[in-house]
Each structure stands twice: as structure tokens, then as C-alpha cells.
Design an enzyme around this catalytic site. Structure first.
Site, PDB file in Angstrom:
ATOM      1  NE  ARG A 191     -34.806  68.497  63.128  1.00 35.11           N
ATOM      2  CZ  ARG A 191     -35.763  67.575  63.232  1.00 35.11           C
ATOM      3  NH1 ARG A 191     -36.259  67.291  64.398  1.00 35.11           N
ATOM      4  NH2 ARG A 191     -36.216  66.945  62.160  1.00 35.11           N
ATOM      5  CD  GLU A 430     -44.132  70.881  57.153  1.00 38.73           C
ATOM      6  OE1 GLU A 430     -42.909  70.886  57.417  1.00 38.73           O
ATOM      7  OE2 GLU A 430     -44.933  70.047  57.654  1.00 38.73           O
ATOM      8  CB  THR A 514     -36.463  75.685  57.538  1.00 39.46           C
ATOM      9  OG1 THR A 514     -35.871  76.467  56.507  1.00 39.46           O
ATOM     10  CG2 THR A 514     -37.228  74.544  56.912  1.00 39.46           C
TER      11      THR A 514
END
Length: 557
Positions: A191, A430, A514
Site C-alpha cells: 500500500r 479481485e 498486489t
């Protein structure tokens, strides 16, 4: 004076008299030749002028025709976005799209981002997360401004220039990492480090690189283990890395195997090899104990570097390693439901396969689609087909509930297909991530329609006056009180890109971490000796506990 003038005039007039040339034939010849050349020159110029006028007329007609076509499409102006880059340069995030449906949907997603951002700015500015129903902020990540940092590149990509600049100023003047806080190395890496590096790659503003290096230096002692497998938690002010008690002292595979990208990029951007060296030692250690089926346990002992338990999952607390071997292992976990033949990824514990699949595992269709290019044509087609089958299952996670939002995980039973296990929805990205990749790689517009349906379900069930919230139960629609940082960083960004031309953040030039932070692809340099920013592109391509996003979590509000 008068005589001189008359003589001059008389002398000049003789050249106009035919008798002058008749008495001098050589001069007559020269005059004829001169006349011919002048005539050709005048004729040629007139001819070119006529051709030029004809070409202008033709282009004008074509322009009018294009304008009429654009008008019929309801698209009288090109959709243009751009933001200032590095003070004097600009990264051209501009594009023209002739699909009015995509344009309208993209604008709706952008408006949703503005609603989420404005709510955060009004009620939780500088804090980690907004609680929309309570209308206040909470520091669930130690006070690192997690939502703000996580949102930087989304603001930039969407062309929200004023919002990006205000966030940039907060980072420069108020972001402080000297916190007595036990930070998750993984969550802070994806993050905060990822968000800052992405903002740097997009804008070129060195303040983001300086801040990324600061937080990375505080995380780096987590890799000081005998095996090179990092600990998963560290105090940002004092160091002292350790693992979570609920993990029994072990490190989590999803953490240890997913932090390489950011630290390698940091070494490339700064020229300091220490970041890359630390994280690559982790991969080297995993290679030494890599199983033949490619399926590593989710728990790794940081002292020995070996798997300590046998739980294997592509959902909570699991991640991807050693591509082709692991993909063979993944295919051994695939089953199909009855009666609808939904493909799903089982969880494995020892030799036992559990008919359970997390929504978190819905990153797998996108992963498979991206990786299919590494195979020969026949195998690539098979891998891509599996990706599409899994995406259909993930989309039906949403379609199968009354709210049209997916639960946290699903169980499969013979003759009954899927049913919700854990029933909350926390605005996860996702499935949309995979839809974006599949759209870009196949051109199949069906994935856009699925994404639009999911977005509308978020708008209907999760949007409130002061932001967006998750659902405690997707079956009845009861709301929670948290706007997750990844909703702005990932969910809305992937939706925006789903309805944008593939040239916007091209997969040939950028790779997403990610947390959906795009990082510029540059030629890999193992020695990390070049300190300049290269623009050359390369086609490299549990217990009741509040867990990180990729680890799963229990409900806390």
C-alpha cells in the site's frame, strides 16, 4: 536632367519594338527561350495551386464527414485527460474513445472515486481509513495516511489534478513514518511503498521517491533472518521484527513472496542494491525447498526457510511462485460443480481437498491470462480457457446473491453448485482485476458488462451519503462502517481501466503490484548501477484476528 530621362525612356522602349529583334536574330532566340520558361513556371504554379485547392477541399469534406459521424455517436469532442508531469513535462494520459457507452461508464466510475475521495477528505483527512457511517477517521495502519497514499495513482490516472496536488502536499509536509507502531511488512509494502513508487513513476515528483525510501529503510530489518525469509511485522520507530502470534512464529507465504516488486523497483530508481538483494534472497531460499508440484505451504519457518505446515490455498494467506510448476499444481486443485459445471480452485490440507474457494482467489483468472503468453500456442489456449472458466465462476459469486455482491468465500456441493460461506463483502477488487486483464487480453466485451453489473451493485448497496461501505451480509444487505483503502486504490481503478482504451496504463509499459499500483517497466539491471530513471520499456513481465487483505480477516465493526 530632362534629356537624360528622355534618353533613358527611349533606350528602354527599343526592347519592346519587333524591329529591334529582327535586326538581331540571336537576341530573338533568347527572348523566345525566356518566354517559354516563364510560361512553364506560371503554368506549373497555377497547376500546383489548383491541386492544393482540390486536396484542401477533399480533406475538408472528410473532416465534415467525421464530425457528422461523431455527432451521430453523441461524441462531439474527444475524451481528453492529462496531468502535469514533473513541473515541465507531461505524461500524456489523454486518449480519444469513440464508444459513448464506455465513456459514460468511465465517467460514472470517476464520479464514484470523487465521492469516495471527497468523503475521506471531509471526514478523515490524513487518517488511515474513513468510517462513513460514523463520519470519522481511524488510524488502523498506525497513522500513515493509508487511504491518501493508496489513492495517489488513482487520482493521477483519472486526471483529478487538484485532488492529487493536495494529497501530494500532505505527503510532503505531514507524512511521518517515525511511529511506535507494529506494522505489517506486507500491507505497508504493497500500500505505502507501492503507492509512493507509483506516484513517483507517474508524476516524476522526487518527494514520493524520498518517502518511499524512508519507509522501506524502516521495513528492511524484517529480512535480517538466517534464511532470508522475512518476518511479517516490525515496529516502524524501533525496528524489532517478529511474526504474528496467531501464526505460531511462522512467516506467511503471501507476505514473503509478494514484496519483491516494490523493493526491486526501489533499487532501480535509487541505484542502491540493498533493497533488491534482500528480497531476492527470499526467492532463492524458496527455490531451494520448492516442491515438485509447485504448491508451497502458506506457512514458512523464517529460521530454517522450510514449510512448517501443509495448508495450501490460492485464497487467504497464499500466493504465486515459480510460475509453470505452480500452475501445474494449481490445475490439480481444479474441480467442477454440479449441475452448472462451475470451475473452482479447491483448498488443500495434506492430501485432503476442500471444496471451498475464497473471493480473494479470484485474482487467479487474471494471473492465468497474463501468464498464458509464456506457453506454446496450444498450452496457452488451454491456460486462457481455464482463466475464462474461473472468471465465470467468480462473476457468479456476485450474481448468486440477492445484493449481487459476492461473499467472502463459497462452498461447493454436489448437485447444488455454490453457496455463500462467510457472507460479508468488504469492497474487494479481485474479480474486477481479472475482468480488466481478460478484457485487455481477449477483447471480449462481455467482461465489461460483468464489471458494469458489479459496479452498479456497489452503487446500489454500498454507496451512502458520506462514502462507501461494505456489507456485513450479502444476503440481506446490512452495512458495515468502513471504506477500505483498496476500494479507491484497486476496485475503482480497475473499473476505470476496464472502460478505458488499453493504451491508458498500457500493460506493455506498466506492471501492477498486489495493490494495483502501476510501476514503470524498465530494463532489469541485476547490478543496479544506474541511478537515473529509465524510460526504456521491457516485456518482462486462522484465528479470530484482523488480518490483512490478502490474508483474510474477521469482522471487527
Amino acid at each position: 536632367m530632362g534629356r537624360s530621362r528622355s534618353s533613358s525612356s527611349s533606350g528602354g522602349c527599343r526592347y519592346l519594338r519587333p524591329s529591334y529583334y529582327l535586326k538581331r536574330p540571336e537576341r530573338l532566340g533568347l527572348a523566345v527561350v525566356a518566354f517559354v520558361f516563364v510560361s512553364f513556371a506560371v503554368w506549373d504554379r497555377q497547376s500546383l495551386s489548383r491541386e492544393h485547392e482540390a486536396e484542401i477541399s477533399k480533406l475538408t469534406e472528410e473532416l465534415i464527414l467525421l464530425q457528422e459521424q461523431l455527432h451521430k455517436l453523441g461524441q462531439s469532442e474527444s475524451f481528453v485527460e492529462g496531468v502535469v508531469h514533473d513541473g515541465s513535462k507531461s505524461i500524456n494520459a489523454s486518449f480519444a474513445s469513440y464508444d459513448p457507452v464506455d465513456n459514460e461508464r468511465r465517467e460514472k466510475v470517476k464520479e464514484a472515486m470523487l465521492h469516495a475521495w471527497n468523503s475521506y477528505e471531509k471526514y478523515a483527512w490524513g487518517q488511515d481509513e474513513l468510517q462513513p457511517q460514523s463520519r470519522n477517521g481511524v488510524n488502523s495502519f498506525g497513522g500513515l495516511g493509508a487511504t491518501l497514499v493508496d489513492s495517489l495513482d488513482t487520482l493521477y490516472i483519472m486526471g483529478l489534478t487538484d485532488q492529487f496536488q493536495k494529497a501530494r502536499d500532505w505527503v510532503a509536509n505531514s507524512l511521518d513514518f517515525n511511529k511506535n507502531y507494529e506494522a505489517s511488512v506486507f500491507e505497508t509494502t504493497i500500500r505505502v511503498v507501492g503507492g509512493l513508487l507509483s506516484a513517483y513513476d507517474l508524476s516524476g515528483d522526487s518527494v514520493f521517491l524520498e518517502k518511499a525510501r524512508d519507509i522501506a529503510d524502516r521495513l528492511l530489518p524484517a529480512w535480517n533472518t538466517q534464511s532470508g525469509i522475512p518476518y511479517n511485522s516490525i515496529n516502524l520507530a524501533h525496528g524489532n521484527p517478529h511474526n504474528f502470534g496467531w501464526a505460531g512464529g511462522d512467516s506467511i507465504l503471501a507476505d514473503s513472496g509478494t514484496e519483491q516488486l516494490e523493493f526491486i523497483v526501489l533499487s532501480q530508481r535509487t541505484g542502491d542494491p540493498k533493497y533488491q538483494q534482500k528480497v531476492e534472497k527470499t526467492i532463492s531460499q524458496l527455490q531451494t525447498t520448492f516442491p515438485s508440484d509447485g504448491l508451497l505451504s502458506i506457512y514458512i519457518n523464517p529460521r530454517s526457510g522450510t514449510s512448517s505446515r501443509s495448508m495450501i490455498t490460492f485464497g487467504a494467506m497464499g500466493d504465486r511462485e515459480m510460475w509453470k510448476t505452480s500452475m501445474k499444481g494449481l490445475q490439480s486443485l481444479i474441480k467442477k460443480s454440479t449441475p452448472s459445471s462451475f470451475s473452482y480452485i479447491c483448498e488443500k490440507n495434506g492430501e485432503y481437498l476442500s471444496d471451498k474457494m475464497d473471493e480473494l482467489a479470484c485474482f487467479a483468472p487474471g494471473m492465468l491470462a497474463l501468464g498464458s503468453s509464456a506457453y506454446d500456442p496450444e498450452d496457452a489456449k488451454r491456460i486462457l480457457s481455464l482463466a475464462e472458466e474461473l472468471a465465470w465462476t467468480c462473476y457468479n459469486f456476485y450474481e448468486s446473491t440477492p445484493t449481487k455482491l459476492a461473499g467472502e468465500n463459497y462452498f461447493f456441493r454436489d448437485g447444488q453448485d455454490m453457496h455463500v460461506g462467510t457472507s460479508w463483502n468488504i469492497l474487494r477488487p479481485e474479480t474486477i482485476e481479472s475482468l480488466m486483464y481478460l478484457w485487455r487480453l481477449t477483447g471480449n466485451k462481455t467482461y465489461k458488462e460483468w464489471g458494469w453489473n458489479i459496479f452498479q451493485a456497489f452503487e446500489k448497496n454500498s454507496r451512502i451519503e458520506s462514502g462507501y461501505v461494505g456489507l456485513r451480509d450479502v444476503n440481506i444487505g446490512t452495512k458495515d462502517d468502513k471504506m477500505q483503502t483498496f476500494f479507491l486504490a484497486e476496485t475503482l481503478k480497475y473499473l476505470y481501466l476496464l472502460f478505458s482504451p488499453p493504451s491508458l496504463v498500457s500493460l506493455d509499459e506498466w506492471v501492477f503490484n498486489t495493490e494495483a499500483h502501476p510501476l514503470k517497466i524498465i530494463t532489469r539491471n541485476d547490478k543496479v548501477g544506474n541511478t537515473s530513471r529509465s524510460e526504456d520499456s521491457s516485456h518482462q513481465r486462522p484465528p479470530n484476528k484482523l488480518f490483512g487483505r490478502k490474508q483474510g480477516r474477521s469482522y471487527d465493526n
